[in-house]
Motif scaffolding. Structure first.
Motif, PDB file in Angstrom:
ATOM      1  N   GLU A 160      -9.625   5.201   0.479  1.00 41.20           N
ATOM      2  CA  GLU A 160      -9.253   5.363   1.908  1.00 41.20           C
ATOM      3  C   GLU A 160      -9.011   6.867   2.229  1.00 41.20           C
ATOM      4  O   GLU A 160      -8.270   7.525   1.419  1.00 41.20           O
ATOM      5  N   SER A 187       4.630  -3.248   3.637  1.00 38.40           N
ATOM      6  CA  SER A 187       5.382  -3.644   2.269  1.00 38.40           C
ATOM      7  C   SER A 187       7.002  -3.842   3.146  1.00 38.40           C
ATOM      8  O   SER A 187       7.265  -3.414   3.958  1.00 38.40           O
ATOM      9  N   HIS A 223       0.733  -1.076  -0.152  1.00 48.51           N
ATOM     10  CA  HIS A 223      -0.014  -0.030  -0.166  1.00 48.51           C
ATOM     11  C   HIS A 223       0.971   1.270   0.137  1.00 48.51           C
ATOM     12  O   HIS A 223       1.921   1.197   0.355  1.00 48.51           O
ATOM     13  N   LEU A 224       0.253   2.305  -0.370  1.00 51.50           N
ATOM     14  CA  LEU A 224       1.125   3.675  -0.480  1.00 51.50           C
ATOM     15  C   LEU A 224       0.551   4.427   0.556  1.00 51.50           C
ATOM     16  O   LEU A 224      -0.496   4.587   0.805  1.00 51.50           O
ATOM     17  N   ARG A 225       1.470   5.516   1.094  1.00 51.60           N
ATOM     18  CA  ARG A 225       1.391   6.429   2.071  1.00 51.60           C
ATOM     19  C   ARG A 225       1.813   7.800   1.366  1.00 51.60           C
ATOM     20  O   ARG A 225       2.956   7.949   0.799  1.00 51.60           O
ATOM     21  N   GLU A 232      -4.185   5.266  -0.980  1.00 48.14           N
ATOM     22  CA  GLU A 232      -4.963   4.324  -1.632  1.00 48.14           C
ATOM     23  C   GLU A 232      -6.133   4.729  -2.090  1.00 48.14           C
ATOM     24  O   GLU A 232      -7.067   5.314  -1.297  1.00 48.14           O
ATOM     25  N   SER A 263      -3.252   7.717   3.914  1.00 49.56           N
ATOM     26  CA  SER A 263      -3.042   6.827   2.753  1.00 49.56           C
ATOM     27  C   SER A 263      -3.345   7.292   1.404  1.00 49.56           C
ATOM     28  O   SER A 263      -4.184   8.225   1.280  1.00 49.56           O
ATOM     29  N   CYS A 305       5.791   3.238   0.423  1.00 51.33           N
ATOM     30  CA  CYS A 305       5.247   2.256   0.594  1.00 51.33           C
ATOM     31  C   CYS A 305       4.936   2.223   2.160  1.00 51.33           C
ATOM     32  O   CYS A 305       5.857   2.661   2.910  1.00 51.33           O
ATOM     33  N   CYS A 306       4.009   1.285   2.597  1.00 49.37           N
ATOM     34  CA  CYS A 306       3.567   1.189   4.010  1.00 49.37           C
ATOM     35  C   CYS A 306       4.376   0.071   4.811  1.00 49.37           C
ATOM     36  O   CYS A 306       5.292  -0.370   4.329  1.00 49.37           O
TER      37      CYS A 306
END
Length: 91
Positions: free
Chosen positions: A76, A52, A36-38, A73, A71, A48-49
């Motif tokens: 979200e 990851s 997931h991306l932040r 994503e 987030s 990446c979270c």
């Protein structure tokens, strides 16, 4: 006993930011993937979270001391303060 909700002391660091890209910049440079991306709410770094393997969002926090991420994503809408370790609601 009355419990009070902990408050984040870093909301003043939140800025209107432009994301650094559509994916984790460090993973893309390495040819690696993420879960997931932040989005850093101070400078716009996309990383990446913690789920990851490379944890670039956290590494960015540790290096730059930018406390709040959101987030990145689709669908979200939440944010987190690394320092206070709580969910935050930046404006």
């Amino acid at each position: 006993m009355v419990r009070t909700r902990q408050q984040c002391t870093h909301l003043d660091t939140v800025r209107a930011v432009t994301p650094s890209g559509d994916g984790c910049q460090e993973c893309l440079a390495m040819g690696d993937s993420w879960v997931h991306l932040r989005l850093c709410r101070t400078c716009g770094h996309v990383g990446c979270c913690d789920d990851s393997k490379n944890r670039h969002a956290r590494k960015h926090f540790l290096k730059a001391h930018h406390a709040i991420i959101s987030s990145f994503e689709p669908g979200e809408d939440w944010s987190w303060c690394f320092v206070d370790e709580i969910e935050v609601f930046p404006t």
